[in-house]
Design an enzyme around this catalytic site. Structure first.
Site, PDB file in Angstrom:
ATOM      1  NE  ARG A  79      14.623  70.895 -37.997  1.00 49.24           N
ATOM      2  CZ  ARG A  79      14.321  72.069 -37.430  1.00 49.24           C
ATOM      3  NH1 ARG A  79      15.066  72.555 -36.459  1.00 49.24           N
ATOM      4  NH2 ARG A  79      13.277  72.744 -37.828  1.00 49.24           N
ATOM      5  CE1 TYR A  80      18.954  69.907 -34.951  1.00 45.65           C
ATOM      6  CE2 TYR A  80      16.855  70.155 -33.827  1.00 45.65           C
ATOM      7  CZ  TYR A  80      17.883  70.694 -34.566  1.00 45.65           C
ATOM      8  OH  TYR A  80      17.840  72.023 -34.924  1.00 45.65           O
ATOM      9  NE  ARG A  83      17.800  68.784 -29.488  1.00 43.87           N
ATOM     10  CZ  ARG A  83      18.886  68.757 -30.258  1.00 43.87           C
ATOM     11  NH1 ARG A  83      19.502  67.606 -30.506  1.00 43.87           N
ATOM     12  NH2 ARG A  83      19.341  69.860 -30.795  1.00 43.87           N
ATOM     13  CB  CYS A  92      -2.286  79.020 -28.898  1.00 38.46           C
ATOM     14  SG  CYS A  92      -0.830  78.118 -29.429  1.00 38.46           S
ATOM     15  CB  CYS A  96       2.253  84.956 -31.078  1.00 42.38           C
ATOM     16  SG  CYS A  96       2.155  84.220 -29.438  1.00 42.38           S
ATOM     17  CB  CYS A  99       2.456  81.905 -34.627  1.00 39.44           C
ATOM     18  SG  CYS A  99       2.527  80.128 -34.350  1.00 39.44           S
ATOM     19  NE  ARG A 101       5.650  74.056 -35.073  1.00 34.51           N
ATOM     20  CZ  ARG A 101       6.260  74.131 -33.897  1.00 34.51           C
ATOM     21  NH1 ARG A 101       5.603  74.521 -32.820  1.00 34.51           N
ATOM     22  NH2 ARG A 101       7.525  73.796 -33.777  1.00 34.51           N
ATOM     23  CG  ASP A 260      11.223  80.297 -37.486  1.00 35.84           C
ATOM     24  OD1 ASP A 260      12.469  80.313 -37.411  1.00 35.84           O
ATOM     25  OD2 ASP A 260      10.497  79.692 -36.684  1.00 35.84           O
ATOM     26  CG  ASP A 297      14.654  76.422 -36.456  1.00 38.37           C
ATOM     27  OD1 ASP A 297      15.325  75.601 -37.110  1.00 38.37           O
ATOM     28  OD2 ASP A 297      13.842  76.106 -35.570  1.00 38.37           O
ATOM     29  CE  LYS A 304      15.056  75.671 -32.318  1.00 37.70           C
ATOM     30  NZ  LYS A 304      14.548  74.321 -32.687  1.00 37.70           N
TER      31      LYS A 304
HETATM   32  C1  PLP Z   1      13.910  73.499 -31.942  1.00 41.98           C
HETATM   33  C2  PLP Z   1      13.724  72.106 -32.160  1.00 41.98           C
HETATM   34  C3  PLP Z   1      14.230  71.161 -31.245  1.00 41.98           C
HETATM   35  C4  PLP Z   1      14.965  71.567 -29.989  1.00 41.98           C
HETATM   36  O1  PLP Z   1      16.204  72.115 -30.275  1.00 41.98           O
HETATM   37  P1  PLP Z   1      17.168  72.557 -29.076  1.00 41.98           P
HETATM   38  O2  PLP Z   1      18.283  73.261 -29.762  1.00 41.98           O
HETATM   39  O3  PLP Z   1      17.591  71.305 -28.377  1.00 41.98           O
HETATM   40  O4  PLP Z   1      16.374  73.441 -28.171  1.00 41.98           O
HETATM   41  C5  PLP Z   1      14.033  69.830 -31.508  1.00 41.98           C
HETATM   42  N1  PLP Z   1      13.397  69.414 -32.613  1.00 41.98           N
HETATM   43  C6  PLP Z   1      12.907  70.283 -33.523  1.00 41.98           C
HETATM   44  C7  PLP Z   1      12.220  69.751 -34.727  1.00 41.98           C
HETATM   45  C8  PLP Z   1      13.049  71.656 -33.320  1.00 41.98           C
HETATM   46  O5  PLP Z   1      12.552  72.518 -34.213  1.00 41.98           O
HETATM   47  S1  SF4 Z   2       4.028  81.399 -31.053  1.00 44.28           S
HETATM   48 FE1  SF4 Z   2       2.347  80.223 -32.024  1.00 44.28          FE
HETATM   49  S2  SF4 Z   2       2.393  78.246 -31.005  1.00 44.28           S
HETATM   50 FE2  SF4 Z   2       3.549  79.658 -29.712  1.00 44.28          FE
HETATM   51  S3  SF4 Z   2       2.045  80.459 -28.268  1.00 44.28           S
HETATM   52 FE3  SF4 Z   2       2.128  81.902 -29.953  1.00 44.28          FE
HETATM   53  S4  SF4 Z   2       0.489  81.236 -31.330  1.00 44.28           S
HETATM   54 FE4  SF4 Z   2       0.883  79.526 -29.939  1.00 44.28          FE
END
Ligand code: PLP
Ligand code: SF4
Length: 350
Positions: A79-80, A83, A92, A96, A99, A101, A260, A297, A304
């Site tokens: 996305r960025y 990184r 996992c 959680c 979560c 995902r 989220d 986010d 974010k």
């Molecule tokens: C959260 C996230 C990051 C990391 O973001 P930081 O603000 O640098 O912690 C990088 N890529 C994706 C897709 C993310 O969701």
């Molecule tokens: S939030 Fe989701 S990905 Fe993170 S530890 Fe919990 S279950 Fe695993």
């Protein structure tokens, strides 16, 4: 008082809708976490024990961060420009319930194979703008230490990758799973930052503290991410004691995250204003070292953004008026004609 997994199952199965919840979102909990539950509905219970509200249609999304559209190859989210997020596993140790995902739980846990790994590595290699690789999932530390080491070494062979970051909840949900081999693999891959996911001071048990100390002693810098969750940690006292405890363990609070908009998790989401109020309260009470950034986010992959409490009360031609630590006013002089620019910058706060 604490619970066994069998006792928890018996308690929740009393609800006839629970079968459907478990079909979509299975229960997974470690013995360590089960032992931390002191009573039904406490902060640990709320985070890990299934709730029938999870199958309610509540206007949330299946992929709230639009990650599937931002995925150039399987497991990578880019996305960025500088990184990339690499979901190296979908496993996992504990699930959680809030979560982001959790859609991946239902499709069955997929183990990424060598071909996926090579595609991801090839993508990172071919993109010299990528300076940081963030391993996430799932939980990257659930990989066998040998596999983890292999991935870390492969990333380290890419010259333009400066920083590796690992996001994990394993030290908190299953401290005994963090072995010497894991710590050595992380240590070898420096500069590497380890960010743990932790939400409540009750999660920082003696075993968890011991493992965090061992990681810090190995010279691995630690950070934390905390999700602001209704009836878990949605008050300043709980967060203050969590952030203070983390700092003494050499873990720097990094992000406090608004949950989220994941489908079926609205019972966890506090109003946005709550996080801002809590941050304002903590600002003058806590060491700056213990203050995380409060982040949202944005839905649909917008990224974010930080929500910052404002201490500006007013702006006129000559001064900005700030709210002080004790609730009074302090004025700060403005340069000639600066007030218009400041007003534009801070309009949203006034
Ligand atoms: C959260 C996230 C990051 C990391 O973001 P930081 O603000 O640098 O912690 C990088 N890529 C994706 C897709 C993310 O969701
Ligand atoms: S939030 Fe989701 S990905 Fe993170 S530890 Fe919990 S279950 Fe695993």
């Amino acid at each position: 008082m604490s619970y066994t997994l069998g006792e928890i199952k018996k308690l929740i199965m009393a609800d006839p809708d629970m079968g459907e919840v478990l079909k979509q979102y299975p229960l997974r909990i470690t013995p360590h976490i089960a032992r931390q539950i002191k009573r039904v509905g406490d902060p640990i219970w709320r985070q890990f024990v299934p709730d029938v509200r999870e199958i309610k249609r509540d206007g949330g999304f299946r992929d709230p961060l639009g990650e599937e559209e931002l995925s150039p190859v399987s497991g990578l989210v880019h996305r960025y420009p500088d990184r990339v997020l690499w979901l190296v596993t979908e496993r996992c140790a504990a699930f959680c319930r809030f979560c982001t995902r959790k859609r991946l739980w239902a499709t069955g846990i997929r183990n990424h194979n060598r071909e996926d790994f090579n595609l991801a590595l090839g993508y990172i290699e071919g993109n010299p703008k990528i300076r940081e690789v963030i391993l996430s999932g799932g939980d990257p530390l659930t990989l066998k230490p040998g596999v983890l080491l292999e991935i870390l070494r492969a990333i380290r062979r890419i010259p333009h990758v400066e920083i590796i970051r690992v996001h994990t909840r394993l030290p908190v949900v299953s401290p005994k799973s963090i072995t010497q081999a894991t710590v050595l693999a992380l240590k070898e891959a420096q500069p590497l930052y380890l960010n743990i996911h932790v939400n409540h001071p009750q999660e920082l048990t003696t075993e968890v503290r011991r493992v965090l100390t061992a990681i810090a002693d190995a010279g691995i810098p630690l950070g934390s991410q905390t999700v602001l969750l209704r009836k878990v940690n949605d008050n300043p006292e709980t967060l203050e004691s969590l952030f203070r405890a983390l700092l003494t363990l050499r873990v720097r609070p990094y992000y406090l995250l608004q949950p989220d908009l994941m489908e079926g998790t609205s019972h966890f989401r506090p109003p946005l204003s709550l996080g801002i109020k809590i941050m304002k309260h903590l600002r003058h009470r806590l060491s700056g070292m213990a203050m995380p950034h409060f982040m949202v986010d944005l839905p649909g992959g917008g990224g974010k953004i930080e929500l910052v409490p404002s201490f500006i009360r007013d702006i006129d031609d000559d001064f900005v008026y700030f709210e002080t630590r004790t609730g009074g006013l302090a004025r700060y002089p403005l340069e000639h004609s600066e007030s218009r620019e400041l007003l534009t910058l801070f309009r949203e706060h006034l």
